[in-house]
Enzyme design. Structure first.
Site, mmCIF file in Angstrom:
data_model
loop_
_atom_site.group_PDB
_atom_site.id
_atom_site.type_symbol
_atom_site.label_atom_id
_atom_site.label_comp_id
_atom_site.label_asym_id
_atom_site.label_seq_id
_atom_site.Cartn_x
_atom_site.Cartn_y
_atom_site.Cartn_z
ATOM 1 N N GLY A 7 0.828 -1.197 0.000
ATOM 2 C CA GLY A 7 0.000 0.000 0.000
ATOM 3 C C GLY A 7 0.863 1.248 0.000
ATOM 4 N N THR A 8 1.139 1.779 -1.181
ATOM 5 C CA THR A 8 2.042 2.918 -1.286
ATOM 6 C C THR A 8 1.224 4.188 -1.468
ATOM 7 O OG1 THR A 8 3.643 1.408 -2.293
ATOM 8 C CG2 THR A 8 4.152 3.735 -2.418
ATOM 9 N N GLY A 9 0.381 4.462 -0.465
ATOM 10 C CA GLY A 9 -0.337 5.731 -0.414
ATOM 11 C C GLY A 9 0.486 6.740 0.352
ATOM 12 N N ALA A 10 -0.193 7.669 1.024
ATOM 13 C CA ALA A 10 0.521 8.711 1.765
ATOM 14 C C ALA A 10 1.392 8.106 2.860
ATOM 15 C CB ALA A 10 -0.482 9.697 2.356
ATOM 16 N N LYS A 189 -4.739 5.818 20.281
ATOM 17 C CA LYS A 189 -4.817 6.393 18.934
ATOM 18 C C LYS A 189 -6.258 6.724 18.565
ATOM 19 C CE LYS A 189 -3.367 7.875 15.014
ATOM 20 N NZ LYS A 189 -3.049 7.026 13.864
ATOM 21 N N ASN A 197 -11.446 12.175 12.572
ATOM 22 C CA ASN A 197 -11.832 11.558 11.309
ATOM 23 C C ASN A 197 -13.341 11.641 11.114
ATOM 24 O OD1 ASN A 197 -9.677 10.359 9.585
ATOM 25 N ND2 ASN A 197 -9.065 9.412 11.502
ATOM 26 N N GLU A 271 -13.265 3.799 6.381
ATOM 27 C CA GLU A 271 -12.809 2.762 7.326
ATOM 28 C C GLU A 271 -13.669 2.781 8.596
ATOM 29 O OE1 GLU A 271 -8.257 2.027 7.109
ATOM 30 O OE2 GLU A 271 -8.525 4.191 7.110
#
Length: 312
Positions: A7-10, A189, A197, A271
Site C-alpha cells: 500500500g504505497t499511499g501517503a 490512537k 476523522n 474505514e
C-alpha cells in the site's frame, strides 16, 4: 532487514521512501500508479526535507516481490479482505508483519493468516497526503508507536525485534515509541481518530476549523472521553493529560484534511468498522454504551452508503 510496503499511499509511500533513502532494501506494492513509479520513482515533499527517489522497486503483485523480513501493511482496512492473498508470498518464514493501520482488532485478522507470533502493530501520528501518482506531501508529525501482538491482546512487553525495527525507522529519521501494551496504544490512537476523522466528514471541516469553533471543540472532547470509557471497558486506563496533549497537538498542527475526509471527498469506502464499529462492539460486549460515538458511526454509515451509490 528488507522491507515490503503493501500500500504505497501517503503513509506507506512516506515511510517506505524514508527507509529506502536511509539505505535499506525496500519493495513497494502499488496499484494504478505502479508503472509511473517504476519509471519516475517517488517524490516526497516535506517540511523536513524534499527528496526524490528516482529508482524504486515497484510491483503490482506480491507474487512478483521477494520475500522480506518485515512486511508493512499500509493499506486501508477496507482492503483487508485482500490480505490472505497478498501476505503469504512476501513474508519470510521468520519474518514479521507490521500492521500500520487505524482501528481496533485488525492484528487478529492478520494473525489468522500468518500466525500469532508473527504480527506487530504500529500507530502512526502522521499528517500526509498523496497528491499525485508517486507524489507524497508530508505536512506534519511522523511518530510511530510499535507494539507486539499477542492473542487476546495481553501486554506483550518490548521484544528484541521491536528494538531492531525501531532502530531501522529511527535511522530513517522516524521517531519511534515502544509500547509494552498494544491494546492500550490502539485505544489511545482512537482518542484522536474517532473525533477528528468522524467529525471532519460529518461537519465538512479541517482540523483547524474544528478546533476554532467552541461547539465543535466541545464535541471533540466529549467523543474523546467516550473513547476513554471504551478503553476502561477493556481495563485500559487513559489519563486526562493525554487528552489535553492530543488537543494541544491538533491546535498546533498545520491545517489538515483527515484521511477519512479525503476518502469521502474522493468517494472511496470509509474505514468505519475498524475505527468505529469494532470499538463500539467491544465496549457493548463489556456492558458499556458509547452513545455519541454510536451516533457518529450511524451518521457516517449513511453518508458512506449514499456517497458510494453516487459513484456508480
Amino acid at each position: 532487514m528488507s522491507y515490503a510496503i503493501l500500500g504505497t499511499g501517503a503513509l506507506g509511500g512516506y515511510y517506505g521512501a524514508c527507509l529506502q533513502r536511509s539505505g535499506l532494501d525496500v519493495h513497494f506494492l502499488l496499484r494504478s500508479d505502479c508503472d509511473r513509479v517504476r519509471t519516475h520513482g517517488l517524490v516526497i515533499e516535506s517540511p523536513d526535507d524534499d527528496f526524490t527517489l528516482p529508482q524504486v522497486n515497484a510491483y503490482n503483485d506480491t507474487a512478483k516481490m521477494p520475500q522480506c523480513d518485515v512486511v508493512v501493511v499500509a493499506l486501508k482496512t477496507t482492503q483487508n479482505h485482500l490480505l490472505p492473498k497478498l501476505l503469504p508470498p512476501v513474508v519470510k518464514d521468520d519474518g514479521v508483519v507490521l500492521v500500520l493501520q487505524n482501528g481496533l482488532g485488525i492484528e487478529a485478522e492478520v494473525a489468522r493468516i500468518v500466525g500469532n507470533n508473527r504480527v506487530m502493530g504500529g500507530l502512526c501520528f502522521l499528517c500526509a497526503n498523496k497528491v499525485g501518482a508517486g507524489h507524497i506531501l508530508h505536512l506534519d508529525y511522523k511518530e510511530i508507536t510499535l507494539g507486539e501482538y499477542t492473542p487476546n491482546y495481553l501486554a506483550g512487553g518490548i521484544s528484541a525485534r521491536m528494538r531492531q525495527i525501531a532502530a531501522d525507522f529511527e535511522g530513517a529519521g522516524i521517531p519511534i515509541k515502544l509500547a509494552e501494551d498494544l491494546l492500550l496504544a490502539r485505544w489511545k490512537k482512537l482518542v484522536w481518530n474517532i473525533p477528528y476523522n468522524g467529525l471532519s466528514v460529518i461537519l465538512d471541516a479541517t482540523t483547524n476549523e474544528l478546533m476554532a469553533d467552541n461547539s465543535a471543540c466541545n464535541l471533540v472532547e466529549d467523543l474523546m472521553r467516550e473513547v476513554v470509557l471504551g478503553a476502561q471497558s477493556q481495563e485500559r486506563h487513559i489519563a486526562d493529560k493525554f487528552l489535553v496533549q492530543m488537543l494541544d497537538h491538533t491546535v498546533k498542527m498545520k491545517p489538515y484534511r483527515t484521511s477519512m475526509k479525503l476518502d469521502y471527498d474522493q468517494k472511496r469506502p470509509l474505514e468505519l468498522e475498524a475505527i468505529f464499529g469494532n470499538p463500539l462492539q467491544v465496549a457493548r460486549n463489556a456492558g458499556v454504551d458509547l452513545p455519541k460515538i454510536a451516533t457518529l458511526y450511524q451518521q457516517l454509515k449513511f453518508l458512506d452508503a449514499k456517497n458510494r451509490q453516487a459513484n456508480f
